[in-house]
Write a protein that holds these residues in place. Sequence first.
Motif, mmCIF file in Angstrom:
data_model
loop_
_atom_site.group_PDB
_atom_site.id
_atom_site.type_symbol
_atom_site.label_atom_id
_atom_site.label_comp_id
_atom_site.label_asym_id
_atom_site.label_seq_id
_atom_site.Cartn_x
_atom_site.Cartn_y
_atom_site.Cartn_z
ATOM 1 N N PHE A 67 0.831 -1.199 0.000
ATOM 2 C CA PHE A 67 0.000 0.000 0.000
ATOM 3 C C PHE A 67 0.874 1.260 0.000
ATOM 4 C CE2 PHE A 67 -1.913 3.460 2.439
ATOM 5 C CZ PHE A 67 -2.998 3.746 1.635
ATOM 6 N N ALA A 68 1.846 1.275 0.912
ATOM 7 C CA ALA A 68 2.702 2.458 1.026
ATOM 8 C C ALA A 68 3.374 2.748 -0.309
ATOM 9 C CB ALA A 68 3.750 2.244 2.108
ATOM 10 N N THR A 69 3.873 1.718 -0.945
ATOM 11 C CA THR A 69 4.560 1.917 -2.223
ATOM 12 C C THR A 69 3.619 2.536 -3.239
ATOM 13 O OG1 THR A 69 5.592 -0.173 -1.668
ATOM 14 C CG2 THR A 69 6.089 0.766 -3.836
ATOM 15 N N TRP A 70 2.469 1.896 -3.397
ATOM 16 C CA TRP A 70 1.519 2.392 -4.386
ATOM 17 C C TRP A 70 1.075 3.815 -4.036
ATOM 18 C CZ3 TRP A 70 -3.509 3.869 -3.152
ATOM 19 C CH2 TRP A 70 -4.259 4.320 -4.248
ATOM 20 N N PHE A 71 0.729 4.060 -2.768
ATOM 21 C CA PHE A 71 0.137 5.335 -2.398
ATOM 22 C C PHE A 71 1.111 6.484 -2.654
ATOM 23 C CE2 PHE A 71 -0.927 8.604 0.818
ATOM 24 C CZ PHE A 71 -2.208 8.885 0.372
ATOM 25 N N GLN A 72 2.364 6.294 -2.271
ATOM 26 C CA GLN A 72 3.333 7.375 -2.465
ATOM 27 C C GLN A 72 3.554 7.632 -3.946
ATOM 28 O OE1 GLN A 72 6.660 7.689 0.470
ATOM 29 N NE2 GLN A 72 6.188 5.527 0.709
ATOM 30 N N VAL A 78 1.355 10.576 -9.969
ATOM 31 C CA VAL A 78 0.177 10.381 -10.814
ATOM 32 C C VAL A 78 -0.904 11.426 -10.528
ATOM 33 C CG1 VAL A 78 -1.641 8.775 -11.474
ATOM 34 C CG2 VAL A 78 0.647 7.909 -10.914
ATOM 35 N N ALA A 79 -1.397 11.447 -9.295
ATOM 36 C CA ALA A 79 -2.569 12.260 -8.987
ATOM 37 C C ALA A 79 -2.303 13.737 -9.285
ATOM 38 C CB ALA A 79 -2.948 12.081 -7.522
ATOM 39 N N TRP A 80 -1.198 14.267 -8.778
ATOM 40 C CA TRP A 80 -0.874 15.673 -8.999
ATOM 41 C C TRP A 80 0.636 15.817 -8.997
ATOM 42 C CZ3 TRP A 80 -3.476 20.326 -6.028
ATOM 43 C CH2 TRP A 80 -3.026 21.521 -6.596
ATOM 44 N N PRO A 81 1.282 15.537 -10.121
ATOM 45 C CA PRO A 81 2.744 15.637 -10.150
ATOM 46 C C PRO A 81 3.179 17.092 -9.974
ATOM 47 C CG PRO A 81 1.874 14.722 -12.203
ATOM 48 C CD PRO A 81 0.719 15.221 -11.424
ATOM 49 N N GLY A 85 11.877 20.666 -6.095
ATOM 50 C CA GLY A 85 13.337 20.699 -6.076
ATOM 51 C C GLY A 85 13.977 19.941 -7.220
ATOM 52 N N GLY A 86 13.279 19.880 -8.372
ATOM 53 C CA GLY A 86 13.848 19.247 -9.558
ATOM 54 C C GLY A 86 13.983 17.737 -9.434
ATOM 55 N N ARG A 87 13.412 17.175 -8.370
ATOM 56 C CA ARG A 87 13.502 15.728 -8.213
ATOM 57 C C ARG A 87 12.539 15.058 -9.179
ATOM 58 N NH1 ARG A 87 16.629 18.397 -5.401
ATOM 59 N NH2 ARG A 87 17.597 17.640 -3.496
ATOM 60 N N PRO A 88 12.832 13.811 -9.539
ATOM 61 C CA PRO A 88 11.953 13.145 -10.510
ATOM 62 C C PRO A 88 10.562 12.904 -9.933
ATOM 63 C CG PRO A 88 13.532 11.597 -9.604
ATOM 64 C CD PRO A 88 13.939 12.955 -9.128
ATOM 65 N N TRP A 89 9.585 12.740 -10.856
ATOM 66 C CA TRP A 89 8.198 12.530 -10.387
ATOM 67 C C TRP A 89 8.167 11.366 -9.415
ATOM 68 C CZ3 TRP A 89 6.498 16.841 -11.473
ATOM 69 C CH2 TRP A 89 6.525 17.406 -12.745
ATOM 70 N N ASN A 90 8.841 10.276 -9.817
ATOM 71 C CA ASN A 90 8.840 9.095 -8.967
ATOM 72 C C ASN A 90 10.165 9.008 -8.231
ATOM 73 O OD1 ASN A 90 8.677 6.640 -7.769
ATOM 74 N ND2 ASN A 90 9.082 5.485 -9.651
ATOM 75 N N SER A 91 10.208 9.581 -7.023
ATOM 76 C CA SER A 91 11.470 9.589 -6.257
ATOM 77 C C SER A 91 11.493 8.387 -5.334
ATOM 78 C CB SER A 91 11.586 10.879 -5.451
ATOM 79 O OG SER A 91 11.331 11.979 -6.292
ATOM 80 N N LEU A 92 11.606 7.213 -5.893
ATOM 81 C CA LEU A 92 11.445 5.982 -5.112
ATOM 82 C C LEU A 92 12.322 5.943 -3.855
ATOM 83 C CD1 LEU A 92 9.771 3.458 -5.114
ATOM 84 C CD2 LEU A 92 11.666 2.272 -6.217
ATOM 85 N N PRO A 93 13.626 6.252 -3.970
ATOM 86 C CA PRO A 93 14.464 6.139 -2.753
ATOM 87 C C PRO A 93 13.903 6.942 -1.594
ATOM 88 C CG PRO A 93 15.814 6.560 -4.681
ATOM 89 C CD PRO A 93 14.399 6.697 -5.125
ATOM 90 N N ALA A 94 13.294 8.095 -1.921
ATOM 91 C CA ALA A 94 12.753 8.931 -0.843
ATOM 92 C C ALA A 94 11.512 8.295 -0.228
ATOM 93 C CB ALA A 94 12.403 10.312 -1.385
ATOM 94 N N VAL A 96 11.248 5.098 0.525
ATOM 95 C CA VAL A 96 11.576 3.889 1.298
ATOM 96 C C VAL A 96 11.232 4.032 2.783
ATOM 97 C CG1 VAL A 96 13.469 2.420 2.066
ATOM 98 C CG2 VAL A 96 13.295 3.073 -0.341
ATOM 99 N N PRO A 97 11.637 5.129 3.449
ATOM 100 C CA PRO A 97 11.348 5.181 4.888
ATOM 101 C C PRO A 97 9.876 4.971 5.197
ATOM 102 C CG PRO A 97 12.812 6.969 4.260
ATOM 103 C CD PRO A 97 12.379 6.304 2.992
ATOM 104 N N VAL A 98 9.002 5.669 4.460
ATOM 105 C CA VAL A 98 7.568 5.546 4.751
ATOM 106 C C VAL A 98 7.094 4.134 4.427
ATOM 107 C CG1 VAL A 98 5.286 6.393 4.128
ATOM 108 C CG2 VAL A 98 7.176 7.997 4.402
ATOM 109 N N MET A 99 7.618 3.561 3.344
ATOM 110 C CA MET A 99 7.258 2.177 3.022
ATOM 111 C C MET A 99 7.565 1.274 4.202
ATOM 112 S SD MET A 99 8.716 2.320 -0.834
ATOM 113 C CE MET A 99 9.197 0.615 -0.938
ATOM 114 N N PHE A 100 8.766 1.416 4.717
ATOM 115 C CA PHE A 100 9.187 0.564 5.839
ATOM 116 C C PHE A 100 8.282 0.771 7.048
ATOM 117 C CE2 PHE A 100 11.506 0.100 9.795
ATOM 118 C CZ PHE A 100 11.956 -1.206 9.682
#
Lengths: 174, 1034, 457
Positions: A67-72, A78-81, A85-94, A96-100
């Motif tokens: 859920f955490a992965t999908w929601f973030q 997706v919902a409102w890109p 700070g010029g980071r990519p739309w999908n900042s997966l590494p960022a 991780v903490p919430v996923m965990f």
Amino acid sequence: MSRRIFVGVFEDEADVIAAADASRAQGFAIVDAFTPYAVHGLDRAMGLKPSWLPWACFGLGAAGLAFATWFQFWTTAVAWPINVGGRPWNSLPAFVPVMFELMVLCAGVGVVVTFVIARRLGPWRAPEIPDLRATHDRFVLVLDGGASDPRAVRRVFADCRAVAIEERDVEDRR
Amino acid sequence: MGTPAGAGDRMDPVMPKHDEKHYWKSLEERDGAIDPAALPEFLAVPSGADWRTTRRGFLVAAGFGLAGTALSSCSRAPVERAIPFLLQPEAVTPGRASFYASTCAGCSAGCGLIVKSRDGRPIKLEGNPDHPVSRGGLCAVGQASILGLYDSQRLDAPTREGRRTSWDEADRAILSSLAEIRQQRRPVRFLTSTITSPTTRATIDAFLASFADARHVTYDSLSASAVLDAHERTHGARLLPRYRFDRAEVIVGVDADFLGTWISPVEYTAGYRSGRTLGDALARMSFHAQIESRMSLTGAKADLRVVLAPAQYGLLMAHLADRVARLAGANSPFELLAAPPVAPALVDTLAERLWHAREKSLVVCGSNEVGLQVLCNAINHTLGAYGGTIDLDRPSFQQQGSDRQIEELLGDLSKGSVAALLVAGVNPVYELPGGEALAQHLKKVPLVISFSSHLDETSSLARFVCPDRHYLESWADAEPVAGALCVTQPVIGPIGGTRQLIESLAAWSGAPKPAYELLRESWMTRVYPRRLADQPFEAFWDRAVHDGFVEVAANAPAGRTFAAAAASVPAAAPAAAGTLALVLYPKVAMLDGRGALNPWLHELPDPITKTTWDNYACLSPAAASALHVAEGDIVRIEVGGGSGPSSAIELPACLQPGQHDGVVAVALGYGRMGTERFAKVGPRWLEARPTVGDDGRVGKNAAPLASLSDGALRYSGAPVRVVKTGRRRDLAVTQSHHYIAVPAHLAPAGGARRPIVQETTLPAYVKDPAAGSHGHHEAKEDLWPSDHSYPGRRWKMVIDLTACTGCSACVIACQVENNVPVVGRDEVRRHREMHWMRIDRYYADRADGGVDVIQQPMLCQHCENASCETVCPVLATVHSEEGLNQQVYNRCVGTRYCANNCPYKVRRFNWFDYPREDRLQHLVLNPDVVVRSRGVMEKCSMCVQRIQDAKVEAKRQGLPLSDGAVQTACQQSCPAKAITFGDANDPESRVARLLKDPRHFRVLEELNVKPSVGYLTLIRNRAEGEGGGATGHE
Amino acid sequence: MSEHAVSLRAPLITGDKSIAQVTDDVCAPMEGRPTALWWGAFIVAFAVMLLGVAAVSYQIATGIGTWGVNRTVGWAFDITNFVFWIGIGHAGTLISAILFLLRQRWRTSVNRAAEAMTIFAVICAAIFPLIHMGRPWFAYWVLPLPNTRGSLWVNFRSPLLWDVFAIGTYFTISVVFWYVGLLPDLATVRDRIKEGARRRIFAFFSLGWNGSYRTWHHYEAVYLLLAALGTALVVSVHSIVSMDFATSLVPGWHTTIFPPYFVAGAIFSGMAMVLTLMIIARKTMRLENYITIRHVEIMAKLVLTTGSIVGLAYATEFFIAAYSNNPYEQFVFINRAFGPFAWAYWIMVSCNVIAPQLFWFKRVRTNLAAVFVLSLFVNVGMWFERFVLIVTSLHRDYLPSSWADYAPTSVELATLAGSFGLFFTCFLLFCRFLPVIAISEVKAVVAHDRRTFGGGR
């Protein structure tokens, strides 16, 4: 319908373990044991299977993680890109903490809830205790008196230094 | 009606382009984004299933409705105070700004204005780019002068003996007493500051003409009287020449802060800057040497700065005159001279440089000693500056004061021989030395009339106060420079029952007329005849009002050719042991105190000391340690010569590198009556400290320490004793570490000087345009895929450090444009100033013991990889698709994480609610910019409201957005045109070209945050290796 | 569990207690009337808490400006206190979870109190991120809720948001873990009471626990799982907190060794705080037989270990900065040790690195007074560690033009004091109304000891 049970009260964990072993050897059906703390070895003596709760825990954790992965991903990409700070739309590494954290949260809270439900615990529930001292300093073994011969049971309990042995008729819940 | 370059007809309030009315429902529709015809007239009615309601649903709805009605009926209905334009004023479109040309009266320099007016109230002053004097810039004082309009403490009616009265009553009383004086033929004196308005001057003359013994006395509290007197001696006409810094290739300034405060700083800065343009075809770089005793804004900018005690200016100039004369082949005007106060080689260099660039070189002297000015004229004459860099045919009227006249007047007043004294535009009791005495003498004058708009030291003693109007309420004209006639037009109806000076005078001369008529008549008779092109008066007048100025023939007393007046070496009194030489100077913001009622100007950090809300005693670090004085220690400054306690003041010390060790410098213009109001400034809380001093005022008045004797008002040179009192008063400084190098004992090896500013010398630059660069960091590859391209516009800014003088006009411009609050002395002391635009001033020690000064405007850098954005938990600061770093005030919860993570520290936090100290000031708020509440972060938005406005306008006209159509507030006001802003995606735009300039660099580029704001290397016109090049951190 | 390993040692619980005595001893303080000492402590703690409440209310009503923070030093006491309390909160879960997994049976005497301490510390910690906001009334915006204008959620890229989840999870799991551990004891207490309100309350919260071994069987599994999850949390929470700094751009914050460094520091400070409280508790509650010198000594050893790790981290930071040859980084560390805040830096070093070294000596480890004083030193030192880290890094960063100093205001000092007031108020109430020692677990230990060392019966 009501049924008959044998209640044996013991003073030492070793005795109750012995009693449980003996009862199983005699082929008596062990309803349950009541102890002030988790007596080690009693599970073997009562022949209990390992708890299935770890599997529930794993499933819940996996669900939380998913859920955490999908929601973030959905909210940021997706919902409102939004350009942050010029980071990519999908900042997966960022993410991780919430996923965990969500994984741990679901697993932890979930398994406790499962446990409470599985063991029919809950507020307002009147405790069904064969002997009030079972939460204090007594060890209680309860056998199903249906098939077995009362004398044999008493003998087994006595051999194991039971301080009290009684037969009771109880309302059957099951 | 003047318009900024290329702004098209949008400012034209008189004739809207499209006549037929155009109602719109939404901005998009107004801007033509939506075709209203294309839209359905009514909203579609949801039909069928949507309408079906279950009984349950109905009951729920009904219940809710009932409860809702009940609840809402409990609250009190809001009071409606929306008054529509019953009489729609022409040219006012609600929500759209109109722009009017006018002339600034912040000082007597007469810069051109464009007044931005929203819904009938002026909200912003900008420079008029076409103006012949100011050429588009506007200084901090000018920018801030709009706040004076919304000052609730202005007198709104005449007063008699301090009591409010009506104009009729006042006129009657005044006329009767004037009539009495007239037939008794008793002396009348009219005391004013410089008046550049021909109309006002004529009106005054007409008024005085009816008296037997009447005289118009003019003085300037920041007197340049000596310049005029000197020209009277050398050129036979008492006039102030117009200095053409734009024509000068070599400039030697002696104690003249011409970029900061001297006579006409905006005009001079514009000229100075046009003499220093690098990079493009007309590459020019003048050489500027400054000889001064304290660190002035001009000295900070100089290529060569010579620190000298005031007493030694004369000797140095004599030597200069001597050398120049020799070079010219003439024989020296002096027989024998004492040894020069500086290394002879230095004098030779200066002389040779001046001579080498003769006719294109200029020497200006800010001293008020006639002797020095005569020397200065002699040098300029030898150099052939007259006719070249000094214009005598079209002289300046920006300073006309005569110290001799005021000295005489004071004599008369002390004798009690004056029957009537009319005071306009000056505050002698406060501004002149011996003010107390003057106050006593004024009591002896039967009729004192003041035209002051406030109760000040002088007007509070006047029998009548006939408050003049704020210039934004007035019809007036000005002729700052011969031949340049400027118009001041009212942009708002008078706030309060004031009356213009000329109206009052006209009334008392028996011909009452509104100012508008007086002005037109005077133009008909005096200005129109001087027209250059032949055209009917109406056209001439309309043109003038539209443009804000008109060029006409100069009719000035032409100076005769140079008469070698006896150029003598002014006697240099040797400083007595144990004393320091006092230097009184005007601050950029405060000048002579005319800004003292303006909170913006009080909170504007001084460009050099970065101190706000006070004046202080500047001491060189050496002098301070000799006195065992630390910054903030209160010292007592006593004028030697045993003049009474009145001429001693106590001020906190301020350590000023680059100042002469024998000098203590104090700013004028503080401690004025009326500054008590600022006790209200700043938040109230447990540990808050007041903004005003112990005496309830802001700062101390230093004027009593000046001296007025034998025809000259002297600000510098007086020997004073400086005594430590043992008390302390922390200064409210916005910059607490002043050096670009970190403290030596904490410096890592090689990392002492931080690579924040690129600077180099002219020769190095000529060899290699990229000289001084810290090695260009090409934008590094990011770790992550770059999802963000900027296909549309990409706003970027470039600031030329070579052009920037640090005058701080941009700071105030930004404050006005963006509704930046004033926070008060205590908050500044706690490092909580709110300015979005700040100017970092760094000192760098030179090998020869001097200091270099670097001025670096610092604002939000709008980084592409903004470190502030990633850390905000609530998405309150994000990036726009045009590359702007946006702050969303109403989303901000105020964690301040962004500010911590900003390497430039440009973010400002609302620590408290910072209410305006004067409710009336709310009228100056810019309706296009949100007023921020407590607890939110704010920062530079690159004037996004202006960007949007320009886009809307372009769309409305169906034109592409042209380069320069968007000007940020700071850029618009910059007198040096140091700031360039525009669309980097447009290869033709100026900013795009500057981005390719080899001088271009970004601050902290190595962090790879990719700032959108860049800078151009600071170039000093010096021999290679003479400082400037070293950047440390090798 | 490794029986012979334990059997070499002296019994954990002294006084040759029987299972029944355990119940009686632990329940005694709850059933008797509170001692004068308890009342005194409670009144003081409560008063100090009220002071803090006053300070915070004033600050929220007036503005963050009532703190000493400024445009350069945007965080100071607020986040210092936050990190400090979070750190304290680590010992509980550590003792309960990690030591449980490591089968450290000595934990049973202290884990209950340590877990309670965790919860109270996290409560204290959680207050600061809330009140440090300029507009705390909008604090709920950091929760993943869509805004009114559409699906604007929150910035999952922000370390502060990670904090929200980390702290939230940590708090929830800690409470659950603590409550699950409490279940059997609540039942025990319930069954000692004949009737009345207290019985009903305990009956409610004990969820009808009846000591059924089938329940015990699953209970063991759940407890083990929670312990495992808790262990992961202990490491993750402070790692994430450290990322508030580590992922930033500020020299002195942007340090990659922060996560392990912070975790070690947290355990360090937590252990110190446990020692402080336990030494008080065993005196005031007469629990000398349950919290023995041996417990104290083991914890002293832990403090020594973690303290040394922290010391190593300090040194490493300096080395990395010096070696990086990044002038800003280098300057920050030189400035820390010799700049305007050097005094704070040296307090930190002497309290955290030098003082614990005394624990090398058994005579110190076994001397309650000494251990108590040293544990206080460590608490002070660890507060200063966070203060030094936050303030010295911020006050002199990249552009010298915006360097600034910082001094706390009375409001900040009162707020800090208040958080301690809150913490001790909660802890004292806990001691009064709940079993401070895990009865059932101690019973297991007692039974084990009796088997191992024989004894009455």
